[in-house]
Motif scaffolding. Structure first.
Motif, short mmCIF file in Angstrom:
data_model
loop_
_atom_site.label_atom_id
_atom_site.label_comp_id
_atom_site.label_asym_id
_atom_site.label_seq_id
_atom_site.Cartn_x
_atom_site.Cartn_y
_atom_site.Cartn_z
N ILE A 137 32.35 8.44 16.08
CA ILE A 137 31.94 7.08 16.42
C ILE A 137 33.12 6.14 16.22
O ILE A 137 33.72 6.09 15.14
N LEU A 171 30.76 8.44 20.65
CA LEU A 171 30.10 7.16 20.85
C LEU A 171 31.06 6.04 20.51
O LEU A 171 31.86 6.16 19.58
N VAL A 190 19.95 3.95 17.41
CA VAL A 190 20.27 5.27 17.95
C VAL A 190 19.34 6.26 17.28
O VAL A 190 19.45 6.50 16.07
N VAL A 210 20.98 12.37 18.58
CA VAL A 210 22.11 12.89 19.34
C VAL A 210 21.95 14.40 19.38
O VAL A 210 21.86 15.04 18.32
N THR A 231 22.38 11.20 23.89
CA THR A 231 21.86 10.37 22.80
C THR A 231 20.63 9.63 23.29
O THR A 231 20.53 9.25 24.47
N LEU A 256 26.63 11.56 26.86
CA LEU A 256 27.86 11.18 26.17
C LEU A 256 29.08 11.74 26.88
O LEU A 256 28.98 12.75 27.58
#
Length: 294
Positions: A23, A123, A158, A161, A170, A188
């Motif tokens: 992330i 992400l 969120v 995932v 996700t 993704l």
């Protein structure tokens, strides 16, 4: 994108547990609405809060990045604001040096592409808009177009995932008008714009904020001046006056009821399962009704 998540088999879950979620959180320097002092931006702090929760739940790797002028200068207002992000639980933050008035799009594009070294899920989280400068909210759209990734605005959570058929997906909750929520399933890598309805950011702790490292970085990409910003006149924002409702009641009771009554929302429309052409036509119609387009 589908509105509901599909089932995930056990092999997909096993594969998902072996690859860490990466992330990247794009953070900016905000400005307090009353004192106008630099601070962490509220929407970016909510994005970091969401990323840190995913780190605690899934063991995600969280990296924060800021593009701004001056590089690292001890004691500066920018450094103090960035250390508020470190105080939320980050060990380090990347500060990309960029001259004032430059366009951050190319620098962010290079930075994110350089970090794309694994096949794991990826992400990028950021606030919907900045609290200083243009504050137009267009950067996430332009960045997702440049990277070729999906962009989902107004995300509040969120949920999951997971890997399916060799691809990562996700499941997110998107905020809609009047408190409604919509569940979306996105492939993704993707960029998510975090809404003000997302979870409140945790308080920044002084100790971790001072111990955290701010790593300065110079990119090879040539800096491009933001010509649009240079040509725009800037002035302090002022709240628009609200039109008062004319009360024609003849007695005190009716006048009090009219003053205390909540205004009913008469506009707005939620479009579901429509084609891009129908959506664009509805937007154009609204802009014409509001007098934006003539």
């Amino acid at each position: 994108m589908s509105l509901e998540p599909s089932s995930v088999n056990s092999s997909s879950v096993a594969s998902a547990s072996t690859q860490a979620l990466n992330i990247d959180v794009l953070v900016s320097v905000g400005r307090h609405s009353l004192t106008e002092r630099p601070r962490r931006a509220d929407l970016d702090a909510r994005a970091l809060e969401l990323a840190l929760r995913l780190r605690d739940q899934r063991g995600a790797q969280v990296n924060a990045c800021h593009v701004g002028e001056g590089g690292q200068r001890a004691g500066s207002d920018t450094e103090a604001a960035l250390r508020d992000y470190l105080g939320m639980g980050l060990e380090h933050l990347t500060w990309i040096d960029a001259p004032q008035g430059s366009d951050a799009l190319g620098l962010l594009d290079e930075h994110l592409r350089a970090g794309q070294v694994s096949a794991g899920p990826r992400l990028v989280l950021c606030g919907m808009r900045a609290e200083q400068g243009e504050g137009s909210g267009l950067l996430p759209f332009l960045l997702s177009e440049s990277l070729g990734w999906a962009y989902v605005p107004a995300v509040v959570e969120v949920e999951d995932v997971a890997s399916e058929d060799g691809h990562w997906y996700t499941t997110v909750l998107q905020a809609l008008p009047r408190g409604q929520r919509r569940r979306l399933r996105v492939r993704l890598p993707a960029l998510l714009g975090i809404d003000a309805a997302a979870a409140q950011p945790r308080q920044s702790a002084f100790g971790p904020a001072r111990r955290g490292r701010i790593e300065q970085r110079q990119l090879e990409t040539s800096v491009i001046a933001d010509e649009s910003l240079a040509n725009w006149p800037l002035q302090p924002a002022k709240p628009r006056p609200k039109r008062l409702k004319i009360v024609t009641a003849t007695n005190a009771r009716d006048r009090f009821k009219a003053a205390a009554a909540k205004a009913e929302s008469t506009g707005g429309k939620v479009l579901q399962d429509v084609s891009p052409e129908q959506g664009a036509e509805a937007v154009l119609t609204l802009l014409k009704e509001e007098g934006v387009l003539r």
